[in-house]
Design an enzyme around this catalytic site. Structure first.
Site, PDB file in Angstrom:
ATOM      1  CB  SER A  78      -0.898  -0.002   1.238  1.00  0.00           C
ATOM      2  OG  SER A  78      -0.105  -0.183   2.386  1.00  0.00           O
ATOM      3  CB  THR A 182      -1.401   6.013   4.564  1.00  0.00           C
ATOM      4  OG1 THR A 182      -2.296   6.192   3.487  1.00  0.00           O
ATOM      5  CG2 THR A 182      -0.387   7.119   4.606  1.00  0.00           C
ATOM      6  CB  THR A 200      -0.373   6.255   0.706  1.00  0.00           C
ATOM      7  OG1 THR A 200      -1.229   5.128   0.585  1.00  0.00           O
ATOM      8  CG2 THR A 200      -0.983   7.410  -0.063  1.00  0.00           C
ATOM      9  NE  ARG A 210      -8.266   8.422  -3.900  1.00  0.00           N
ATOM     10  CZ  ARG A 210      -7.675   8.080  -2.757  1.00  0.00           C
ATOM     11  NH1 ARG A 210      -6.394   7.773  -2.740  1.00  0.00           N
ATOM     12  NH2 ARG A 210      -8.362   8.047  -1.638  1.00  0.00           N
ATOM     13  CB  VAL A 211      -4.636  13.209  -5.613  1.00  0.00           C
ATOM     14  CG1 VAL A 211      -3.871  13.698  -4.397  1.00  0.00           C
ATOM     15  CG2 VAL A 211      -3.739  13.202  -6.848  1.00  0.00           C
ATOM     16  N   GLY A 212      -5.406  11.149  -3.043  1.00  0.00           N
ATOM     17  CA  GLY A 212      -6.076  11.039  -1.746  1.00  0.00           C
ATOM     18  C   GLY A 212      -5.661  12.137  -0.795  1.00  0.00           C
ATOM     19  CG  ASP A 213      -5.861  11.101   3.325  1.00  0.00           C
ATOM     20  OD1 ASP A 213      -5.772  10.163   2.503  1.00  0.00           O
ATOM     21  OD2 ASP A 213      -5.620  10.962   4.539  1.00  0.00           O
ATOM     22  CB  THR A 233      -4.137   5.484   7.822  1.00  0.00           C
ATOM     23  OG1 THR A 233      -4.163   4.407   6.873  1.00  0.00           O
ATOM     24  CG2 THR A 233      -4.698   5.015   9.147  1.00  0.00           C
ATOM     25  N   GLY A 234      -6.644   5.662   5.924  1.00  0.00           N
ATOM     26  CA  GLY A 234      -8.024   5.292   5.638  1.00  0.00           C
ATOM     27  C   GLY A 234      -8.562   5.978   4.396  1.00  0.00           C
ATOM     28  N   GLY A 236      -9.311   8.357   2.023  1.00  0.00           N
ATOM     29  CA  GLY A 236      -8.785   9.714   1.929  1.00  0.00           C
ATOM     30  C   GLY A 236      -9.831  10.768   1.642  1.00  0.00           C
TER      31      GLY A 236
END
Ligand code: ASP
Length: 321
Positions: A78, A182, A200, A210-213, A233-234, A236
């Site tokens: 991950s 993450t 991550t 896509r971009v997460g947090d 984490t989780g 995003g």
């Protein structure tokens, strides 16, 4: 159990001596150095960070070295090299770093570079910017001497192809409690300075682009050297909606201990996401006094802690469900 008790004792100290109480009475001796990081891959990451912290090194160097261990190891699926790809088979990485001065650097949607956290640090130190994305981030990394390499391992590719074979062609990525993890790390050095890092490969089989947090300062990571730091984490998208880690740090500023601050941020996530039972979101936090804590929606979220008083240990966070 001794470690768990020590954890509770120091967390309680953080609660007793935080916020207004800190101003009203003498402060306890700070617990430092200290390092915390998310999930069980936090254990090897903490070991690398601790080598630097225990030798009197800077928290910033510790968090970079710590999360690089996980980025470089293909068994962690991950993060970094060996991370699960997006739905089109591309490994795209997000990372950010923040130091005791509030300086920060970030890369998002970065491809072909094994250690995005080090590119994020270069963005912070070598450019006037905070964030570089995609082809521009890759180009910058190459100009800084990073080597391009294929990050999709055979195992990750095989799993992705198996997943692909079961999908409807245009199906949207599934929101669920799996497919993620993450590494976020916060360290307090012997000088009493805080830094953090977060890196991550993001949600597995996400939409391309896509971009997460995790690379977003304030969402996936935040550090305020007067108060403390937090990492997320989780899922995003849910963390971005509440600017989660900034929220955790602001709760600590108001006097909440780290676990309580994380719990309040999780409650905010829950209040803004009707589908909260289907997602995992977790926060960890370390304050300026060396007290730490973690909280998440679903049980099963552990985080790793090391201080002078406590060997590198995996602790269960508090949880809502
Ligand atoms: N927060 C990461 C993301 O949404 C993934 C995770 O930590 O599970 O990209």
């Amino acid at each position: 159990m001794a470690n768990r008790r020590t954890f509770l004792r120091w967390s309680a100290l953080g609660a007793t001596f935080s916020g207004a109480a800190l101003e009203a009475c003498a402060q306890p001796a700070p617990v430092r150095p200290a390092v915390i990081s998310t999930w069980n891959h936090g254990l090897p990451a903490n070991m690398a960070a601790w080598e630097i912290l225990s030798a009197g090194g800077r928290a910033l160097d510790a968090v970079e070295a710590g999360v690089r261990v996980v980025e470089s190891d293909p068994q962690y699926r991950s993060v970094g090299y060996g991370g699960r790809p997006d739905r089109e088979g591309h490994v795209t990485l997000d990372a950010c770093i923040m130091d005791e001065r509030g300086d920060c650097g970030s890369v998002a949607f970065l491809q072909d570079i094994k250690n995005p956290i080090s590119v994020a640090r270069k963005v912070m130190e070598e450019t006037p910017h905070v964030m570089l994305v995609g082809a521009g981030a890759r180009q910058f990394a190459l100009s800084q001497g990073f080597s391009p390499e294929n990050l999709l391992t055979e195992d990750s590719e095989r799993e992705w192809r198996e997943w692909l074979a079961q999908q409807e062609p245009e199906a949207m990525p599934e929101i669920n409690v799996e497919n993620h993890d993450t590494i976020g790390m916060i360290a307090l050095d012997a000088e009493g300075n805080l830094s953090g890092a977060c890196t991550t490969s993001g949600a597995a089989y996400k939409l391309h682009g896509r971009v997460g947090d995790s690379p977003i300062i304030g969402a996936g990571l935040y550090v305020d050297n007067e108060v403390g730091g937090a990492a997320a984490t989780g899922w995003g998208e849910a963390v971005i909606r509440v600017v989660g880690c900034h929220l955790v740090v602001e709760f600590m500023r108001q006097g909440h201990n780290p676990e309580e601050a994380c719990r309040l941020a999780v409650e905010r996530v829950i209040s803004k996401n009707p589908d909260w039972r289907d997602i995992q979101v977790g926060f960890i936090a370390l304050n300026k006094q060396g007290a730490y804590g973690g909280y998440c929606i679903q049980t099963g979220f552990d985080y790793a802690v090391q201080t002078r008083e406590m060997e590198n240990t995996l602790l269960p966070s508090g949880s809502r469900i």
